[in-house]
Each structure stands twice: as C-alpha cells, then as structure tokens.
Design a protein around this motif. Structure first.
Motif, PDB file in Angstrom:
ATOM      1  N   ASP A   1      -1.713 -33.380  21.397  1.00 30.20           N
ATOM      2  CA  ASP A   1      -0.474 -34.044  21.825  1.00 30.20           C
ATOM      3  C   ASP A   1      -0.643 -34.794  23.145  1.00 30.20           C
ATOM      4  OD1 ASP A   1       2.121 -34.737  21.321  1.00 30.20           O
ATOM      5  OD2 ASP A   1       3.002 -32.981  22.273  1.00 30.20           O
ATOM      6  N   GLN A   2      -1.754 -34.504  23.827  1.00 31.52           N
ATOM      7  CA  GLN A   2      -1.997 -35.147  25.128  1.00 31.52           C
ATOM      8  C   GLN A   2      -2.100 -36.667  24.986  1.00 31.52           C
ATOM      9  OE1 GLN A   2      -4.955 -33.004  27.332  1.00 31.52           O
ATOM     10  NE2 GLN A   2      -5.142 -34.639  28.815  1.00 31.52           N
ATOM     11  N   THR A   3      -2.534 -37.129  23.793  1.00 29.47           N
ATOM     12  CA  THR A   3      -2.628 -38.580  23.602  1.00 29.47           C
ATOM     13  C   THR A   3      -1.235 -39.219  23.640  1.00 29.47           C
ATOM     14  OG1 THR A   3      -2.600 -38.202  21.244  1.00 29.47           O
ATOM     15  CG2 THR A   3      -4.753 -38.564  22.224  1.00 29.47           C
TER      16      THR A   3
ATOM     17  N   ILE B   1       2.445 -32.671  28.517  1.00 31.58           N
ATOM     18  CA  ILE B   1       2.151 -31.547  27.611  1.00 31.58           C
ATOM     19  C   ILE B   1       2.244 -30.210  28.336  1.00 31.58           C
ATOM     20  CG2 ILE B   1       0.766 -32.869  25.947  1.00 31.58           C
ATOM     21  CD1 ILE B   1      -1.335 -30.630  27.543  1.00 31.58           C
ATOM     22  N   GLN B   2       1.940 -30.209  29.613  1.00 31.92           N
ATOM     23  CA  GLN B   2       2.069 -28.944  30.351  1.00 31.92           C
ATOM     24  C   GLN B   2       3.504 -28.432  30.255  1.00 31.92           C
ATOM     25  OE1 GLN B   2       0.661 -29.028  34.373  1.00 31.92           O
ATOM     26  NE2 GLN B   2      -1.385 -29.605  33.719  1.00 31.92           N
ATOM     27  N   HIS B   3       4.454 -29.340  30.415  1.00 35.43           N
ATOM     28  CA  HIS B   3       5.861 -28.940  30.341  1.00 35.43           C
ATOM     29  C   HIS B   3       6.274 -28.588  28.927  1.00 35.43           C
ATOM     30  CE1 HIS B   3       7.835 -29.464  34.261  1.00 35.43           C
ATOM     31  NE2 HIS B   3       6.634 -29.935  34.523  1.00 35.43           N
ATOM     32  N   LYS B   4       5.822 -29.432  27.981  1.00 29.69           N
ATOM     33  CA  LYS B   4       6.287 -29.235  26.608  1.00 29.69           C
ATOM     34  C   LYS B   4       5.666 -27.986  25.978  1.00 29.69           C
ATOM     35  CE  LYS B   4       6.212 -31.499  22.103  1.00 29.69           C
ATOM     36  NZ  LYS B   4       5.829 -32.687  21.359  1.00 29.69           N
ATOM     37  N   TRP B   5       4.354 -27.806  26.159  1.00 26.63           N
ATOM     38  CA  TRP B   5       3.654 -26.756  25.425  1.00 26.63           C
ATOM     39  C   TRP B   5       3.469 -25.459  26.208  1.00 26.63           C
ATOM     40  CZ3 TRP B   5       2.231 -27.101  20.269  1.00 26.63           C
ATOM     41  CH2 TRP B   5       2.394 -28.359  19.677  1.00 26.63           C
ATOM     42  N   PHE B   6       3.218 -25.579  27.515  1.00 20.11           N
ATOM     43  CA  PHE B   6       2.846 -24.359  28.255  1.00 20.11           C
ATOM     44  C   PHE B   6       3.984 -23.803  29.123  1.00 20.11           C
ATOM     45  CE2 PHE B   6      -1.235 -26.637  27.599  1.00 20.11           C
ATOM     46  CZ  PHE B   6      -1.747 -25.750  26.668  1.00 20.11           C
TER      47      PHE B   6
ATOM     48  N   LEU C   1      -3.480 -13.788  20.872  1.00 16.34           N
ATOM     49  CA  LEU C   1      -4.663 -14.537  21.326  1.00 16.34           C
ATOM     50  C   LEU C   1      -4.959 -15.680  20.363  1.00 16.34           C
ATOM     51  CD1 LEU C   1      -7.017 -11.705  22.642  1.00 16.34           C
ATOM     52  CD2 LEU C   1      -5.850 -13.469  23.974  1.00 16.34           C
ATOM     53  N   ALA C   2      -4.792 -15.415  19.050  1.00 15.92           N
ATOM     54  CA  ALA C   2      -5.020 -16.472  18.054  1.00 15.92           C
ATOM     55  C   ALA C   2      -4.001 -17.601  18.247  1.00 15.92           C
ATOM     56  CB  ALA C   2      -4.907 -15.892  16.655  1.00 15.92           C
ATOM     57  N   ILE C   3      -2.738 -17.227  18.489  1.00 19.22           N
ATOM     58  CA  ILE C   3      -1.705 -18.256  18.715  1.00 19.22           C
ATOM     59  C   ILE C   3      -2.034 -19.063  19.973  1.00 19.22           C
ATOM     60  CG2 ILE C   3       0.740 -18.619  19.269  1.00 19.22           C
ATOM     61  CD1 ILE C   3       1.424 -16.275  17.490  1.00 19.22           C
TER      62      ILE C   3
ATOM     63  N   VAL D   1      -3.409 -24.206  22.604  1.00 15.97           N
ATOM     64  CA  VAL D   1      -4.274 -25.097  23.390  1.00 15.97           C
ATOM     65  C   VAL D   1      -4.737 -26.265  22.518  1.00 15.97           C
ATOM     66  CG1 VAL D   1      -6.470 -25.261  24.631  1.00 15.97           C
ATOM     67  CG2 VAL D   1      -5.008 -23.261  24.949  1.00 15.97           C
ATOM     68  N   PHE D   2      -5.066 -25.959  21.258  1.00 15.82           N
ATOM     69  CA  PHE D   2      -5.562 -27.001  20.354  1.00 15.82           C
ATOM     70  C   PHE D   2      -4.493 -28.079  20.114  1.00 15.82           C
ATOM     71  CE2 PHE D   2      -6.086 -28.506  15.911  1.00 15.82           C
ATOM     72  CZ  PHE D   2      -7.294 -29.173  16.076  1.00 15.82           C
ATOM     73  N   PHE D   3      -3.287 -27.646  19.739  1.00 14.35           N
ATOM     74  CA  PHE D   3      -2.221 -28.612  19.440  1.00 14.35           C
ATOM     75  C   PHE D   3      -1.807 -29.382  20.699  1.00 14.35           C
ATOM     76  CE2 PHE D   3      -1.105 -25.604  15.823  1.00 14.35           C
ATOM     77  CZ  PHE D   3      -1.742 -26.393  14.888  1.00 14.35           C
TER      78      PHE D   3
END
Lengths: 387, 357
Positions: free
Chosen positions: A35-37, A44-49, A22-24, A29-31
């Motif tokens: 990165d959305q900028t 970012i949806q593809h890269k992070w999630f 949960l902490a990760i 979400v924060f990072f």
C-alpha cells in the motif's frame, strides 16, 4: 459463568494466539508495504500500524479490511503479559527466557509510546540563518498574530485540523471570531487573469480576490506536498472585517488593522518553538572525487539558549544527531545549491526504550543460551563419565 | 487465581488507557519578532548596498514606523479623535500584473468591484516629480468598512522602472486620507533614489521572496494551460506540473522548472534530456541542427523533440529551454511516443501563451 471466565483467560494465555498474531503481523507488514505505493510511508504508518482497524475507502465508505497495528500489537502485548501472570513460576532455568520476554514487552510498549508521543518537524536553515522554531511536515496551522508590539508577536495558532467548513472558532486572545467559509486540504492557486471563467472569489480582503483556488485531491507522494488552503472570515462585534484567502502556498502573512492593532494572518506549517536558537554556520556537501555521488553532508550549527547558559558550535552529520532539550536534530537533506540545510527534528520522550529493550533481550538470550550450554555440557560430561 | 485474573484485567485496562489520539487544540504563545531574513532590503537607514536607497522628507504629523520584511518605509498618521491612516512604501519586481491589476487589487481592499480595461484611463492620473512620472489613484469605499463607522480610502502612487514597480500607498479613514493628500504629494516630490553600489546592476539582483501578487506556483512567468491538461500539485522544484492523457490510454508528464543562471549550459541540459530517453549525447553543432528556436514576443525558446526507446517502450521528450534574465526555465513533456505526439501541437501553442507578468 466460571466456565466463560476460564475460557476467556485460556484464550488470552494460549500459545496458539501468539502464533496467529505473529502470522497476522507478517501479513500486516506485507500488505502495508504494498500500500506504500499509494499512500507513501507516512500515510501507511497511520493507516496500517497506528490504528486498531485498517479502513479502506470503498466509494466513499470506510470498510474495515484488516486488524491494525495497535490491535495486533496490543493483543500480543496482553498475550505475553497474561501468559506470564497466569503461568508465572520463577526457576533459574527459565530466567533467561523471562528476561527475553520482558525485553519484548518493553519493545512493544516502546513502539506504542513512540506512535503516540513522537512528533516530527523540519528545520530549514539557509547559510547564516538563525531559527528558534521548526516546522511540521504533515500538519499546518492558521496563525493569527498580534504584531503591535515592536519586540514581541502574540500568536494564536489554530491547527488546520480544526478548519472545517462552516465552523466558528474563538479564542480569548482574539477580539474577533474566525468563521471558516471553506477549507481544502490541497489546492492549486492561480492568478485570476489566468483563469478566464472563474467563479467570483469568496475573499474580500488581502491577496484573495486576485487568486483562484482550485481544490485538488490529497497527495501522498513523498516528493509532493499538500498545499492546504482556506477562506476565513473574521467577524468582530460590529460585523465582518472581511474574508481572507489563506494558503500554505502564500508564505507572506497578510496584514490588517483592527482596533488600533496590527494583525497578521497566515496559514503555515505547524511550528514548534524552542527556548534556544540554531544558526547554520556552514553546510558542507562532500562528494567522491570526480563524481557527483554524495560522500557526506554535514551542518555546522551554533546552538544558543535564551538564558545564555549554552552557546556552542555543534557538527550534525549522518548518524551523529544533536540531542538537546528533548529534541533530536538529524541531518536530513539540503537544497538550494547546497546553501540550505534541512534538519529533521524529532521529539520522542520514549526514544531510549528500544535501546533498553534490546539490551535486556541481549542479556536474556545470552543467559538462556548460557544456561542451556552449561546444562548440555555438564550432561555430556556426565554421560561420558558413565560410559 | 482471583489475584491473577484481577492482575490480568488491570493490565488490559491500563494498556487501553495508554492509547489516545493526537489532540488538535488552539494554542497561544508569545514569541520574539523574527529578525528580517538576509534578503534585499531597502530603508531610509541601513539600506542594502546592493539596491537603490530611497530617501524622502517625512511630512509633519507622520509618525515613522519600523519597516518589516516587505515595507521599505512605513508611517502612521493619527487624527486627534483616534482615526488612523497608514502609509507604506514597497517595491516588487516586474509590473505586478499591470495598472489594471494594481487598481483592482486596491479596489478589492476597499470592498469595491473591479473595473474593466476600458475604464482604466479614467481610474488614475499621472504626476511628474523629480524622481519620475507616478501614476496616482484615489479610491474611496462605498460602505463604512473601518470599524463599521468610517469609509476607507486609498491614495496610491506607483512608479514603474524597467526592473521593478515602486508603490507608495496611503490608506485609512477616508477624510483623514483626504486631509493628507497635499502632504502625500509633497512626500512624492521629496523622494529620491540613490543608485546601487558600483558593479551591481538592478537586473543582477535576486527578486525578494515576497510578492504582492503571488503568481501561481511562485513563478515569474505566466501561462495558460489547455483545458485538457490536468494540473498536479506543484512541488518545491516544479513551478508547474501537469498530466496529459492519451486518447487511447497512457499519460505524459509536463514539468516546468527553473534554475538560477544558465544551469550548466544548454548543451549539457539537452544531452541530459537525451539520456532520459536513452539517446547518446550530441556535439554542440549536432544539437544546434536538431533544435529550433520559437519566438514568442521577447522570449526565445530552444525547442527539441527527442524520440528514444526506454524500458517503457518508445518514449518521446518534447522540451523547451527559456533563458530569462538570471534564470533558465525548462519545459519538459515526456511520456509514451503516442501521447506526446498527440499533444505536440498543444505544447507548442502552450509555449506561445507563456509571458512575463
């Protein structure tokens, strides 16, 4: 061996793992938000999630920097299921908690299925225009159309992801091979007479020889789009038919004749055809009186199926989409001085799962707190009676 | 215990099995031909009331074909042994790059190299018929480019009017095109134009959304940007988009956009620009004195230079407004004062490169 197996199981069922994951997730979400900028929401949806490992390009080398959404979500999912399988013991006192966790599992599965199955398209309609297809905002395709039939077009659609330099593509419906001479995910097109010292064009047919295509870096900005561009050579059994420049910036298909048939060639946004048509009857854009602030925008459309069973008018506006044959049409935008309406078209077979999950969560939490409240109240009345 | 571990392993495996990737596969399907979009169209029959109708006499042996989105007329000429030639009638706004570009485009289609400006005079002839004076080019390929057996040939004629250029092009197997040369000339003689319905002038009409020569960013203007400007991806709004870098850091943004008509009028637009650099609006007379006109051939730019202070510091906006037929173009360079000032000369020189095709 037995010890290893035991510690493996202990790891997956531990509450510590839940807390760490949960902490990760919070950090993820924060990072990703930061990165959305750089990449925009879709990137970012593809890269992070929608990935197992987040890879960052460092001087052309992809370096893993963080666990991805599938990894964290997947582990949470196993953790939740494993804990239940391992420690499962039904008691009425825990029924609410069990139901809540079941709701959470469905929510996680729903998110995974949305990521895998959801497809998004756009339908741009001018006033009065009718369409039976919508177009992808992210993917392009090379459409090679046999246009010889007066009523029908036979289309062979090659996804742009397959257009790699040097690749040869074949399809039983094409009497020629498609050889990709070059492919740029994003490029600028200029007239040759605007670029004095441009290199000779690889194109020999169609618009290509007059145009200079300059590759540009891929853009992730919301208000920009990549104009993918390719040089494709068509090669028949007798030899080359020519090399064409195709680009999403050239909307007009390029025609040629081969073996008595008329063919058209165009690189365009990937299309999703449907067995019904949507006609824009009227687009309305209401503003607050005396201001330019939008109050409401809506599209009145006529929906008509090919078999004639459905023929009705529908009003699509904010939070009131049209759901039909597995597709959902949302009012997304407008342009062209309010003469063009843009509908977002989404196909998500698992769209109901989050609603079901939330309902189960609601029932589970209500049950749990209800049971606790009743237990507390009866305990209190007992202690009062004793006193 | 064993059952529970087994269940756990099964749950793990099945969840991984769910995760897959979006497959990119070649698809094939059949769709009904799209109805022509509601845009200016001309044809022998059912022509739009807003544009001139074209009439002609179809020569014997020419088979009329359905005209598509681009073609006004279309014919097929077939020889007894199956050789084919195609006749098309099209029109495009403006001069489509001029005679040299037209001839070189056709030469390119025949896999011939381009010719130079000095050879242009010998590359075509002219012929005057009732509907006007046509330029005519007859070009034959060097190589057998049709099915690897036949040489290709284009017999093309174009007629320039103030608003647009009409193209009549017979292309196909070389000998078949040659045999139809007389029929082609007779066809040109038979062409007549019927004026559009009263109340609509040719220049009032919107250009169709097609282009024989797709100009950069689909704009009706041409320009040459200085080498030190970095081109950016055009958007649907922007006809042109560049980043200009400052010598000591910072960058300015240059955008070229167009709107139909007067786009709200010049006073409103200049005051909108003033607002972007936090300057108060001015009256029309004040604005007239703070702007100047730059002439470039027939083009008249209204040029302004506004310096204000925004949250990013001193910000300069260098802008030019160009009314052109039924559109207004806006050239806007905005960014830190130092960067814009550095590029002011380049911007003014750039405006002088702007021309209509």
């Amino acid at each position: 061996m037995r010890e290893i197996g035991k510690s493996f199981v202990q790891f997956f069922v531990s509450l510590k793992l839940t807390v760490v994951l949960l902490a990760i997730s919070v950090l993820l979400v924060f990072f990703a938000t930061l990165d959305q900028t750089n990449l925009g929401i879709w990137g970012i949806q593809h890269k992070w999630f929608q990935s197992f490992i987040v890879l960052q390009d460092v001087k052309g080398i992809p370096v893993p920097i963080f666990p991805g959404g599938y990894f964290v979500g997947g582990l949470l999912f196993f953790n939740l299921i494993a804990a239940h399988i391992y420690r499962f013991k039904f008691t009425w006192k825990k029924a609410g908690l069990l139901l809540t966790h079941f709701g959470l599992i469905i929510l996680l599965v729903g998110e995974l299925l949305s990521g895998l199955w959801q497809e998004e398209y756009h339908m741009r309609l001018d006033n009065g225009e009718t369409k039976n297809y919508s177009e992808s905002p992210h993917f392009d395709e090379l459409a090679i159309v046999n246009a010889s039939d007066p009523e029908w077009d036979d289309v062979v659609a090659i996804p742009a992801q397959l257009l790699k330099r040097g690749k040869t593509l074949q399809h039983p419906k094409l009497p020629f091979r498609v050889v990709v001479k070059d492919f740029y995910p994003n490029a600028q097109l200029q007239m040759r007479n605007q670029v004095p010292n441009a290199a000779p064009s690889p194109a020999t047919a169609g618009f290509g020889p007059e145009i200079v295509a300059t590759p540009l870096p891929v853009t992730y900005r919301q208000d920009e789009r990549n104009l993918s561009t390719a040089y494709v050579e068509l090669v028949g059994p007798q030899g080359s038919l020519g090399t064409w420049l195709v680009s999403t910036n050239i909307e007009q298909p390029q025609s040629f004749d081969y073996e008595g048939k008329t063919w058209r060639l165009v690189l365009r946004p990937e299309r999703l055809y449907t067995h019904f048509t949507v006609q824009l009857v009227k687009f309305s854009h209401d503003r607050y009186a005396g201001t330019e602030i939008p109050k409401n925008f809506s599209s009145k459309v006529r929906l008509k199926t090919d078999d004639g069973h459905t023929d009705r008018e529908v009003l699509i506006y904010m939070n009131n989409p049209l759901r039909f044959q597995g597709l959902t049409f949302y009012q997304s935008g407008f342009e062209n001085n309010d003469r063009t309406s843009i509908l977002q078209v989404v196909r998500n077979p698992s769209w109901l799962l989050p609603y079901v999950a939330c309902l189960i969560l609601f029932v589970g939490l209500t049950l749990h707190f209800g049971i606790s409240l009743v237990a507390f109240a009866s305990k209190r009345s007992r202690s009062l009676a004793v006193a | 215990m064993l059952t529970r571990s087994l269940l756990l392993a099964l749950a793990t495996a099945s969840s991984f099995a769910l995760v897959g990737c979006r497959d990119a596969k070649i698809a094939s399907y059949r769709v009904r031909k799209e109805a022509a979009p509601p845009q200016p169209q001309m044809a022998m029959t059912g022509a739009s009331a807003e544009l001139p109708k074209v009439h002609w006499q179809t020569p014997a042996g020419w088979q009329e074909q359905p005209s598509g989105n681009v073609r006004i007329g279309s014919f097929l000429v077939t020889a007894t042994d199956g050789r084919k030639a195609d006749m098309s009638i099209t029109q495009f706004p403006g001069t489509v790059g001029g005679d040299l570009a037209n001839i070189n485009r056709w030469r390119g289609q025949l896999q011939l190299g381009p010719i130079a400006e000095q050879d242009l005079a010998n590359a075509f002839t002219t012929s005057t018929v009732p509907s006007g004076t046509y330029s005519i080019a007859d070009i034959i390929s060097d190589q057998p480019i049709i099915e690897g057996k036949y040489r290709g040939r284009i017999l093309g004629a174009w007629l320039k009017t103030p608003e647009r250029t009409w193209f009549f092009k017979l292309s196909g197997e070389s000998e078949l095109v040659g045999a139809n040369r007389d029929a082609f000339m007779e066809f040109l003689k038979s062409v007549t134009f019927e004026a559009p319905a009263a109340g609509t002038s040719m220049s009032d009409l919107a250009a169709p959304d097609v282009s024989a020569a797709p100009i950069a960013q689909n704009t009706a203007l041409l320009w040459t940007a200085p080498a030190d400007w970095t081109a950016k991806t055009a958007t649907q709004m922007r006809k042109g988009s560049y980043t200009l870098h400052g010598a000591s850091g910072g960058e300015a943004d240059l955008s070229i956009i167009s709107f139909p008509g007067e786009a709200g009028g010049i006073v409103q637009n200049l005051n909108r620009w003033r607002g972007q650099v936090q300057l108060p609006p001015l009256s029309p007379t004040e604005l007239a004195s703070s702007s100047h006109t730059l002439a470039n051939g027939n083009l008249r730019f209204t040029v302004v230079d506004f310096l204000g202070t925004t949250s990013a510091g001193p910000t300069r906006l260098l802008g030019a407004v160009l009314p052109l037929e039924n559109e207004t173009y806006f050239f806007k360079l905005i960014g830190p004062d130092a960067v814009v000032t550095q590029h002011k000369e380049g911007f003014m020189a750039f405006l002088k490169t702007v021309k209509t095709p």
